[in-house]
Design an enzyme around this catalytic site. Structure first.
Site, mmCIF file in Angstrom:
data_model
loop_
_atom_site.group_PDB
_atom_site.id
_atom_site.type_symbol
_atom_site.label_atom_id
_atom_site.label_comp_id
_atom_site.label_asym_id
_atom_site.label_seq_id
_atom_site.Cartn_x
_atom_site.Cartn_y
_atom_site.Cartn_z
ATOM 1 C CE LYS A 39 -0.419 -0.381 4.886
ATOM 2 N NZ LYS A 39 -0.999 -0.733 6.056
ATOM 3 N NE ARG A 137 -6.687 0.624 11.228
ATOM 4 C CZ ARG A 137 -5.462 0.489 10.787
ATOM 5 N NH1 ARG A 137 -4.639 1.354 10.814
ATOM 6 N NH2 ARG A 137 -5.152 -0.788 10.276
ATOM 7 C CE1 TYR A 274 10.474 32.547 -0.637
ATOM 8 C CE2 TYR A 274 10.465 29.875 -0.462
ATOM 9 C CZ TYR A 274 10.231 31.194 -1.220
ATOM 10 O OH TYR A 274 9.923 31.023 -2.643
ATOM 11 C CG MET A 322 6.610 24.040 -3.399
ATOM 12 S SD MET A 322 5.035 24.904 -4.429
ATOM 13 C CE MET A 322 4.334 25.816 -3.272
#
Ligand SMILES: *Cc1c(COP(=O)(O)O)cnc(C)c1O
Length: 382
Positions: A39, A137, A274, A322
């Protein structure tokens, strides 16, 4: 082939994945089947390379969604594997489960009704019923089990192939008491099922830690995720596995790389990136890397993580942006644009492990690797 425009990428070691499967299989009880849990893009390693590397060595694949199941099927080649969808599938997509014969986790009646409508008694929908034993769950409460089983017995196009549960507290403790309580509840569910409709073909409970620590959790199949990729579920699990006398060596299979795109010298006191959050404390040589938080290089690593350049550690300076970040290569004289940089993995004698990066931002190795942007290319290396 790597796109020539690629600026950062992930290399997956086939030999490490294969060695891990073998190392985990060795202490299993004879006859226990192996499910590779792939997964979340195979824990960030890429479904395609992982399935290609170990497809022949495992009996099952475990995925979260029907979309992932379709991807596994696509890359599995001739010998189609058994695939269990461990997560929810919207009923609008149930035909995509039934048609290729994927197995679906179920825990309620509406799911069964929807699957039964699409399947045929001659080719029934194979389901794995998840039992709630204490994780609170996904799963059916044991109180609801008897009436559910009597009801499902009438559904000729449904075959209860598996019964399973999932442990809540194996990785984070040396105390097996809660796990044993869950195991006992699971055995109660098995007994109820046996008496009402017979023993399902496949009983399973064990994730990596359970499989390696408690042989009594192995039943017919183990569902192995993190350890398959060469990482331990936790430090505590690693210690406890040693204590129970299992010698298991795991090899991390993933190396995350980029290349330096710019180098320059800046004067002592110059602020970096930044927010001007960090100023260099000496005249410095800095390297710009084309990697940022979009790629999965967490912003929490600003000013605290290191990367590897020429086999040496180079500290991240200032904020991770980013798509870029800046590292200190003042002490790595020969560093130049184009040089390979390792963000996670081994370079020379140095190694940056997922656990180290995880600890720096208060998370676990699982999250560090699954968050590597799935759009980055994954390539298989020996
Ligand atoms: C993710 C998952 C696993 C694998 O757990 P690891 O700790 O990575 O081995 C096993 N079973 C279920 C139900 C899961 O969701």
């Amino acid at each position: 082939m790597l796109d020539i425009a690629t600026k950062n990428w992930v290399e997956i070691s086939k030999s490490a994945l294969v060695a891990n499967v073998e190392a985990i299989k060795r202490p299993l009880k004879p006859g226990v089947n192996f499910m590779a849990v792939v997964k979340s893009n195979a824990y960030g390693h890429g479904i395609a390379p992982t399935v290609r590397a170990i497809g022949k060595k495992v009996d099952w694949f475990g995925v979260d969604s029907v979309i992932e199941a379709e991807e596994v099927k696509k890359f599995a080649g001739q010998k189609q594997p058994n695939i269990l969808i461990l997560g929810h599938t919207p009923s609008t997509a149930h035909h995509r489960v039934i048609q290729p014969g994927f197995r679906q986790v179920v825990y309620d009646r509406p799911t069964i009704l929807s699957l039964a409508k699409l399947a045929k008694p001659k080719r029934p929908a194979k389901i794995h019923l998840k039992i709630e034993t204490g994780t609170s769950r996904q799963g059916m409460l044991i109180d609801d089990l008897s009436s559910f089983l009597r009801w499902i017995k009438q559904k000729k196009s449904i075959q209860l192939e598996g019964l399973y549960t999932h442990f809540a507290n194996i990785e984070d403790t040396s105390d097996p008491i809660y796990a044993l309580k869950q195991l006992k509840r699971f055995k109660t569910a098995v007994a109820i099922t046996e008496s009402l409709i017979g023993r399902p073909k496949i009983l399973h409970t064990a994730c990596s830690a359970a499989a390696l620590l408690y042989p009594e959790t192995q039943f017919d199949l183990v569902r192995v995720g993190i350890s398959l990729y060469g990482m331990w579920p936790s430090e505590l699990t690693q210690e406890n596995v040693k204590l129970v006398g299992n010698r298991v060596i795991l090899k991390p299979a993933l190396t995350w790389k980029t290349r330096i795109v710019q180098i320059k010298n800046i004067a002592r006191g110059t602020p970096i990136s930044y927010g001007l959050t960090e100023k260099v404390s000496r005249n410095s040589k800095i390297a710009v890397l084309p990697i940022g938080y979009w790629d999965g290089f967490d912003r929490g690593w600003s000013s605290i993580a290191s990367v590897l350049v020429h086999g040496k550690r180079a500290k991240v300076l200032g904020r991770v942006c980013m798509n870029m970040c800046i590292v200190d290569v003042t002490d790595i004289r020969s560093a130049q644009p184009g040089d390979e940089v390792v963000l996670l993995g081994q370079q020379g004698k140095e190694n940056i492990r997922a656990e180290e990066l995880a600890a720096k931002i208060g998370t676990i190795n699982y999250e560090v690797v699954t968050r590597i942007n799935p759009l980055l290319p994954r390539i298989i290396v020996e």
